[in-house]
Design a protein around this motif. Structure first.
Motif, PDB file in Angstrom:
ATOM      1  N   UNK A  86      37.600  46.361  22.865  1.00 20.82           N
ATOM      2  CA  UNK A  86      37.728  47.801  23.039  1.00 20.82           C
ATOM      3  C   UNK A  86      37.293  48.204  24.448  1.00 20.82           C
ATOM      4  N   UNK A  87      36.173  47.648  24.920  1.00 18.82           N
ATOM      5  CA  UNK A  87      35.704  47.981  26.271  1.00 18.82           C
ATOM      6  C   UNK A  87      36.618  47.376  27.337  1.00 18.82           C
ATOM      7  N   UNK A  88      37.156  46.197  27.059  1.00 19.46           N
ATOM      8  CA  UNK A  88      38.127  45.617  27.992  1.00 19.46           C
ATOM      9  C   UNK A  88      39.301  46.566  28.199  1.00 19.46           C
ATOM     10  N   UNK A  89      39.810  47.093  27.117  1.00 19.74           N
ATOM     11  CA  UNK A  89      40.951  48.005  27.205  1.00 19.74           C
ATOM     12  C   UNK A  89      40.589  49.257  28.008  1.00 19.74           C
ATOM     13  N   UNK A  90      39.373  49.781  27.811  1.00 20.06           N
ATOM     14  CA  UNK A  90      38.928  50.967  28.540  1.00 20.06           C
ATOM     15  C   UNK A  90      38.776  50.663  30.032  1.00 20.06           C
ATOM     16  N   UNK A  91      38.225  49.493  30.354  1.00 15.44           N
ATOM     17  CA  UNK A  91      38.067  49.095  31.761  1.00 15.44           C
ATOM     18  C   UNK A  91      39.431  48.973  32.433  1.00 15.44           C
ATOM     19  N   UNK A  92      40.366  48.300  31.763  1.00 16.94           N
ATOM     20  CA  UNK A  92      41.704  48.115  32.335  1.00 16.94           C
ATOM     21  C   UNK A  92      42.396  49.457  32.529  1.00 16.94           C
ATOM     22  N   UNK A  93      42.261  50.362  31.535  1.00  9.97           N
ATOM     23  CA  UNK A  93      42.907  51.678  31.644  1.00  9.97           C
ATOM     24  C   UNK A  93      42.348  52.467  32.832  1.00  9.97           C
ATOM     25  N   UNK A  94      41.019  52.493  32.956  1.00  5.89           N
ATOM     26  CA  UNK A  94      40.386  53.262  34.022  1.00  5.89           C
ATOM     27  C   UNK A  94      40.671  52.638  35.401  1.00  5.89           C
ATOM     28  N   UNK A  95      40.619  51.304  35.486  1.00  2.37           N
ATOM     29  CA  UNK A  95      40.876  50.634  36.764  1.00  2.37           C
ATOM     30  C   UNK A  95      42.327  50.840  37.199  1.00  2.37           C
ATOM     31  N   UNK A 103      44.286  53.286  36.421  1.00  2.00           N
ATOM     32  CA  UNK A 103      44.469  54.693  36.800  1.00  2.00           C
ATOM     33  C   UNK A 103      44.031  54.909  38.251  1.00  2.00           C
ATOM     34  N   UNK A 104      42.873  54.372  38.599  1.00  2.00           N
ATOM     35  CA  UNK A 104      42.357  54.566  39.955  1.00  2.00           C
ATOM     36  C   UNK A 104      43.152  53.764  40.989  1.00  2.00           C
ATOM     37  N   UNK A 105      43.500  52.540  40.641  1.00  2.00           N
ATOM     38  CA  UNK A 105      44.243  51.703  41.586  1.00  2.00           C
ATOM     39  C   UNK A 105      45.659  52.233  41.781  1.00  2.00           C
ATOM     40  N   UNK A 106      46.250  52.797  40.731  1.00  2.00           N
ATOM     41  CA  UNK A 106      47.588  53.387  40.866  1.00  2.00           C
ATOM     42  C   UNK A 106      47.565  54.570  41.822  1.00  2.00           C
ATOM     43  N   UNK A 107      46.507  55.390  41.732  1.00  2.00           N
ATOM     44  CA  UNK A 107      46.374  56.516  42.660  1.00  2.00           C
ATOM     45  C   UNK A 107      46.229  56.011  44.090  1.00  2.00           C
ATOM     46  N   UNK A 108      45.444  54.932  44.273  1.00  2.00           N
ATOM     47  CA  UNK A 108      45.279  54.349  45.607  1.00  2.00           C
ATOM     48  C   UNK A 108      46.594  53.765  46.100  1.00  2.00           C
ATOM     49  N   UNK A 109      47.385  53.182  45.190  1.00  2.00           N
ATOM     50  CA  UNK A 109      48.677  52.594  45.578  1.00  2.00           C
ATOM     51  C   UNK A 109      49.645  53.672  46.050  1.00  2.00           C
ATOM     52  N   UNK A 123      38.332  50.387  48.701  1.00  2.00           N
ATOM     53  CA  UNK A 123      38.205  51.157  47.460  1.00  2.00           C
ATOM     54  C   UNK A 123      38.738  50.361  46.278  1.00  2.00           C
ATOM     55  N   UNK A 124      39.895  49.717  46.441  1.00  2.00           N
ATOM     56  CA  UNK A 124      40.456  48.908  45.353  1.00  2.00           C
ATOM     57  C   UNK A 124      39.505  47.778  44.969  1.00  2.00           C
ATOM     58  N   UNK A 125      38.925  47.124  45.993  1.00  2.00           N
ATOM     59  CA  UNK A 125      37.978  46.040  45.710  1.00  2.00           C
ATOM     60  C   UNK A 125      36.763  46.572  44.959  1.00  2.00           C
ATOM     61  N   UNK A 126      36.293  47.761  45.344  1.00  2.00           N
ATOM     62  CA  UNK A 126      35.126  48.351  44.672  1.00  2.00           C
ATOM     63  C   UNK A 126      35.439  48.688  43.212  1.00  2.00           C
ATOM     64  N   UNK A 127      36.652  49.197  42.956  1.00  2.00           N
ATOM     65  CA  UNK A 127      37.053  49.525  41.582  1.00  2.00           C
ATOM     66  C   UNK A 127      37.078  48.264  40.724  1.00  2.00           C
ATOM     67  N   UNK A 128      37.677  47.196  41.249  1.00  2.00           N
ATOM     68  CA  UNK A 128      37.758  45.951  40.484  1.00  2.00           C
ATOM     69  C   UNK A 128      36.375  45.384  40.204  1.00  2.00           C
ATOM     70  N   UNK A 129      35.510  45.387  41.211  1.00  2.00           N
ATOM     71  CA  UNK A 129      34.152  44.866  41.010  1.00  2.00           C
ATOM     72  C   UNK A 129      33.362  45.724  40.038  1.00  2.00           C
ATOM     73  N   UNK A 130      33.566  47.049  40.116  1.00  2.00           N
ATOM     74  CA  UNK A 130      32.886  47.928  39.160  1.00  2.00           C
ATOM     75  C   UNK A 130      33.388  47.668  37.746  1.00  2.00           C
ATOM     76  N   UNK A 131      34.668  47.307  37.624  1.00  2.00           N
ATOM     77  CA  UNK A 131      35.224  47.024  36.305  1.00  2.00           C
ATOM     78  C   UNK A 131      34.642  45.774  35.685  1.00  2.00           C
ATOM     79  N   UNK A 132      34.537  44.698  36.449  1.00  2.00           N
ATOM     80  CA  UNK A 132      34.114  43.420  35.861  1.00  2.00           C
ATOM     81  C   UNK A 132      32.595  43.304  35.739  1.00  2.00           C
ATOM     82  N   UNK A 133      31.853  44.262  36.310  1.00  2.00           N
ATOM     83  CA  UNK A 133      30.392  44.243  36.146  1.00  2.00           C
ATOM     84  C   UNK A 133      29.906  45.324  35.193  1.00  2.00           C
ATOM     85  N   UNK A 134      30.830  46.120  34.652  1.00  2.00           N
ATOM     86  CA  UNK A 134      30.453  47.136  33.664  1.00  2.00           C
ATOM     87  C   UNK A 134      30.094  48.484  34.241  1.00  2.00           C
TER      88      UNK A 134
END
Length: 573
Positions: A417-426, A428-434, A181-192
């Motif tokens: 601006x989109x970088x900041x949104x991607x980092x915030x969303x990623x 949030x999800x990775x912290x929940x997984x952690x 799941x963490x890998x999927x979140x990161x890949x979804x982040x860097x591909x938009x």
């Protein structure tokens, strides 16, 4: 006060109740048998993961029977124990305890699997490759119950430990899913993909291409300022702008095997995002001994897999040495990447590490704009870029990545601006997984404690009740001792002659054959003994070059290919 034993139990030692099998065998003598190596036993769990075949093994092995107990003597902290479920042979790195009428095999295996025995065995290891022998393990104290109670203990443990094991397996499966799941979140982040819906309602002031252009202009402007200062310091005054032509353009990214990115994004190389051509370097080569009041020096061990930097146990070097490596003096929001040993681990430098340094296994990336750091950090953690890093690794004894290879690594560039949104969303999800990961790890720790608690209860007589009708273990112990004495009195048989059997040259045996023969036939006809298998295969391998290079004369030409057949068989193996 002496420890009180349960009724019917007796104090003894491992060496007194367990006998070691020394039935060595050459695999070629039993080619159809199953072979168990250390890698086939799962650590801690006493589970068989698989097996090989004797025909694929060339070194001397130990024969075992169904019901025997196999104990891995190499690296005993791995705790590899298994009760044989079939007849076979195993690596000589196992101690094999034959099945006994006086000792339940499952009881013995579980006793060897207990934490106190693991601790004892670890304290007895020797050699560069830590292993323990039976002589060192023999004094281990054991409280032996009656055979009937041994069987009741085993039956009870199988039930309760199976339940614990199911919980452990469920936790491990959940951890693997979280990893994915963490890998999927990161890949979804860097591909938009993570901000697909966000882009429909938000239009940034600049596109990724415009941002990249602005960064490249800023990079060149800073170079020109530094170059002009350098010229001025040399008491030179430029009369024209020709000096600007010396600007080294950063290399562009390599774009093969790239995933799809949104049209509003751009693609940059790592070098294009750095402060200059010297914006990336590795750290201190020979740090020497640590000092108490020096400069912190980060190592790979100080960086966790999730990018967290340790707060304790940081190595410190002298200020003079750190000054020699001022190019890698850390500033807040520099990006770190491990380039040697454990490759691909990454982190962002926090405020508390401002002014620290790194060792040679870490590269420091100084970005032209610190606002890029969180997104670049996310890109470096993605499986896409980690795969690229793995492909770029070089070296065998110690793998590494050259900084020259890092410079062309591609980095997708959305707007800030989109970088900041991607980092915030990623995050949030990775912290929940952690958080869920930590919960599962606590469950695994609890399962381990529960397992050891059950084993302690079992081997101190608290797991199942004692029965007055059970034959006391003292009778078992007497039977074992009597059996040992009787075995010791048996005639040893005639000693074999010390004269060595004559061996024939392999090439002479091959010349006698005009048809293909197997290595096993050649082994027998050349007069090799089972313990000489390694010597046989070395000699056989040395013949390959002779047979391949020597041209046979007319009388041998017809038979020569058949003599080479055995070497071709060896090559297949």
């Amino acid at each position: 006060m002496p420890e009180k034993l349960p009724k019917g139990w007796v104090k003894t030692t491992l060496g007194e109740i367990a006998k070691l099998s020394r039935n060595r065998v050459m695999p070629m003598e039993v080619p159809s048998m199953r072979y168990v190596g250390l890698e086939n036993i799962e650590q801690q769990t006493m589970k068989l993961l698989g097996y090989g075949h004797a025909r694929d093994v060339h070194s001397s092995s130990v024969q075992f029977r169904e019901g025997d107990v196999l104990y891995g003597k190499m690296r005993p902290y791995l705790n590899k124990v298994w009760v044989a479920e079939f007849d076979g042979i195993c690596s000589a790195e196992f101690l094999v305890f034959p099945k006994s009428d006086w000792l339940n095999s499952q009881f013995l295996a579980l006793r060897l699997n207990a934490e106190d025995f693991v601790t004892f065995a670890n304290g007895k290891v020797s050699g560069q490759r830590p292993r323990v022998d039976f002589e060192a393990l023999s004094p281990f104290p054991i409280h032996l119950p009656p055979i009937a109670e041994q069987e009741r203990i085993v039956a009870k443990l199988i039930v309760v430990l199976t339940s614990v094991q199911r919980a452990e397996m469920a936790a491990h499966r959940a951890l693997e899913r979280l990893k994915g799941y963490r890998a999927a979140v990161l890949n979804a982040g860097i591909t938009g993909e993570l901000t697909r819906s966000w882009r429909k309602t938000h239009k940034p002031d600049e596109t990724g291409a415009q941002l990249l252009q602005r960064l490249l202009e800023l990079r060149r402007d800073r170079w020109e300022q530094a170059e002009l200062q350098h010229i001025s310091n040399a008491v030179k005054h430029p009369t024209d702008d020709n000096w600007k032509a010396r600007y080294p353009d950063p290399i562009p990214p390599r774009t093969q095997d790239m995933p799809n990115f949104p049209s509003t994004w751009a693609l940059a190389s790592v070098e294009q995002l750095l402060q200059g051509n010297h914006g990336m370097a590795y750290g201190i080569l020979k740090p020497g001994n640590p000092v108490s009041n020096g400069v912190p020096m980060l190592r790979i061990v100080d960086i966790s897999e999730d990018g967290t930097i340790a707060t304790k146990g940081i190595f410190h070097v002298s200020r003079a040495l750190a000054q020699e490596f001022k190019r890698t003096r850390l500033e807040t929001y520099d990006v770190l990447l491990s380039i040697m040993g454990t490759i691909g681990r990454t982190a962002i430098v926090p405020d508390r590490m401002d002014g620290a340094n790194v060792n040679r296994a870490l590269a420091v990336l100084k970005l032209i704009d610190k606002k890029l750091a969180p997104f670049v950090f996310l890109v470096f953690r993605s499986s896409w870029l980690q795969t690229l890093i793995a492909r770029t690794k070089m070296g065998s004894a110690q793998q590494r990545i050259n900084l020259s290879d890092l410079r062309w690594f591609p980095v997708p560039i959305p707007s800030l601006v989109e970088q900041a949104e991607i980092v915030r969303e990623a995050e949030h999800r990775i912290s929940a997984a952690a958080r869920l990961t930590n919960t599962l790890k606590r469950q695994l720790d609890h399962a381990r404690v529960t397992r050891q608690s059950l084993l302690r209860d079992a081997f101190t007589g608290r797991l199942v009740p004692q029965k007055p009708s059970d034959e006391p273990a003292s009778v078992l112990l007497e039977c074992i001792r009597a059996s040992r004495k009787a075995e010791a009195k048996k005639p040893k048989g005639k000693r074999m002659s010390k004269s060595k059997p004559t061996r024939r040259p392999l090439l002479d045996v091959l010349r006698e054959h005009t048809k293909p023969i197997t290595p096993e036939q050649l082994f027998d006809e050349a007069g090799f003994q089972p313990a000489q298998a390694d010597t046989f295969y070395r000699e056989l391998a040395s013949l390959r070059k002779i047979i391949q290079e020597k041209k046979p004369d007319a009388s041998e030409a017809k038979a020569w290919p058949y003599r080479a057949h055995v070497l071709l068989e060896l090559k297949k193996r």
